[in-house]
Write a protein that holds these residues in place. Structure first.
Motif, short mmCIF file in Angstrom:
data_model
loop_
_atom_site.label_atom_id
_atom_site.label_comp_id
_atom_site.label_asym_id
_atom_site.label_seq_id
_atom_site.Cartn_x
_atom_site.Cartn_y
_atom_site.Cartn_z
N SER A 1 -69.50 -9.72 34.85
CA SER A 1 -69.63 -9.99 33.42
C SER A 1 -68.46 -10.81 32.90
CB SER A 1 -69.74 -8.66 32.67
OG SER A 1 -69.75 -8.89 31.27
N GLY A 2 -67.24 -10.40 33.27
CA GLY A 2 -66.06 -11.13 32.79
C GLY A 2 -65.97 -12.53 33.37
N LEU A 3 -66.25 -12.66 34.67
CA LEU A 3 -66.19 -13.97 35.30
C LEU A 3 -67.28 -14.90 34.77
CD1 LEU A 3 -65.39 -13.02 39.02
CD2 LEU A 3 -63.83 -13.91 37.27
N ASN B 1 -67.75 -1.42 39.20
CA ASN B 1 -66.76 -2.50 39.26
C ASN B 1 -67.42 -3.87 39.44
OD1 ASN B 1 -64.50 -1.00 38.82
ND2 ASN B 1 -63.97 -0.74 41.00
N ASN B 2 -68.46 -3.93 40.27
CA ASN B 2 -69.10 -5.22 40.51
C ASN B 2 -69.72 -5.78 39.24
OD1 ASN B 2 -68.43 -5.23 43.21
ND2 ASN B 2 -70.33 -4.20 43.84
N GLY C 1 -61.54 -18.87 26.44
CA GLY C 1 -62.61 -18.01 26.94
C GLY C 1 -62.41 -17.65 28.40
N THR C 2 -61.87 -18.60 29.19
CA THR C 2 -61.61 -18.32 30.60
C THR C 2 -60.58 -17.21 30.77
OG1 THR C 2 -62.11 -20.62 31.16
CG2 THR C 2 -60.88 -19.35 32.77
N VAL C 3 -59.47 -17.38 30.06
CA VAL C 3 -58.40 -16.38 30.15
C VAL C 3 -58.87 -15.02 29.65
CG1 VAL C 3 -56.08 -15.78 29.38
CG2 VAL C 3 -56.62 -18.15 29.99
N PHE D 1 -60.17 -7.76 34.75
CA PHE D 1 -59.15 -6.87 35.29
C PHE D 1 -59.06 -5.58 34.48
CE2 PHE D 1 -57.64 -10.86 37.16
CZ PHE D 1 -57.46 -10.44 38.48
N SER D 2 -59.25 -5.67 33.17
CA SER D 2 -59.20 -4.46 32.35
C SER D 2 -60.32 -3.51 32.71
CB SER D 2 -59.27 -4.84 30.87
OG SER D 2 -59.31 -3.70 30.05
N GLN D 3 -61.52 -4.04 32.90
CA GLN D 3 -62.66 -3.20 33.24
C GLN D 3 -62.55 -2.66 34.66
OE1 GLN D 3 -65.84 -5.91 32.44
NE2 GLN D 3 -65.88 -5.50 30.24
N LEU D 4 -61.95 -3.44 35.56
CA LEU D 4 -61.77 -2.95 36.93
C LEU D 4 -60.82 -1.77 36.97
CD1 LEU D 4 -61.53 -6.26 38.99
CD2 LEU D 4 -63.32 -4.55 39.10
#
Length: 252
Positions: free
Chosen positions: A187-189, A181-182, A161-163, A170-173
């Motif tokens: 959300s991912g983190l 971006n924020n 889940g972390t990876v 990074f994909s969404q950024l």
């Protein structure tokens, strides 16, 4: 109410904001956690009940009449029947001892001749008892592999889940505008950190419970060994040959 929970609980927020794969990781962690606690609670209850039954059964045994204990287990009243290793050991011991005694009585020169057990007979009884102990140990260790598997699987699912959360970040950024971006990064983190924490929370109780149950199993096996030695010593004293009896010196 749902919005309050979603905004107040970071784990619920991370779950809601994750994609379908992330939700699958969350559900996998929840399922193995439930499985881990089910095994832990059931095994702890079984061990406590076994010790109670063993203490009660040991108090009924008399070394003066090692084969005279009449005891039968009640019928299966429920699916989760508590094992009774002491009863199984004594049943195996008594059946084998009576079988050998009846055989020796059949080959004795007269019907009134006393019956004795040779060293070979006692070794045969001991072997039967040890086989029963081994069978009972296997039963006690049943399903413990689930805990050892969860100890390893929980952190690995959390790491997955972390990876995955970092990969989504990074994909969404790269794909979204600067203004979003924020939110995409958070959300991912959030998912990455939540799955890591849950994976550790799942693995730590499983590890502690596994070590506790393994140690309890070793202690209970020592209790079974001590009980088997008591049985073998009692039957040897009862049916030993006269030449093996201790000679009491007489006064001159």
């Amino acid at each position: 109410m749902y919005l309050v929970l979603a905004s107040g609980n970071p784990f619920i927020t991370a779950y809601v904001q994750s994609d379908w794969f992330g939700k699958g990781i969350f559900w996998g962690l929840f399922l193995i956690s439930a499985l881990s606690w089910t095994v832990l609670i059931h095994k702890a209850w079984v061990y406590s009940q076994m010790r109670r039954l063993s203490d009660e059964f040991s108090s009924l045994f008399s070394d003066k009449e090692p084969l005279g204990l009449q005891f039968t287990r009640p019928g299966k009243e429920r699916m989760l029947e508590v094992p009774h290793p002491f009863f199984e050991i004594y049943k195996s011991f008594k059946q084998k001892a009576l079988q050998i005694i009846n055989r020796n009585h059949f080959f004795s020169p007269s019907a009134d001749a006393p019956i004795f057990l040779s060293e070979a007979d006692l070794s045969l009884i001991e072997s039967q008892v040890q086989m029963t102990i081994g069978t009972q140990v296997k039963g006690l260790e049943k399903n413990l592999f689930v805990l050892s598997t969860i100890v390893t699987l929980g952190p690995f699912l959390g790491l997955l889940g972390t990876v995955w959360g970092i990969l989504l970040t990074f994909s969404q950024l790269n794909s979204r505008a600067i203004s979003s971006n924020n939110a995409a990064m958070l959300s991912g983190l959030s998912m990455a950190l939540a799955t890591t924490v849950i994976g550790l929370v799942v693995a730590i109780p499983a590890l502690v419970g596994y070590n506790y149950l393994k140690n309890a199993g070793r202690e209970y096996r020592r209790d079974m060994e001590d009980f088997s030695h008591l049985l073998l010593t009692a039957v040897e004293l009862q049916y030993r040959k006269p030449e093996h009896a201790q000679k009491i010196p007489t006064a001159p």
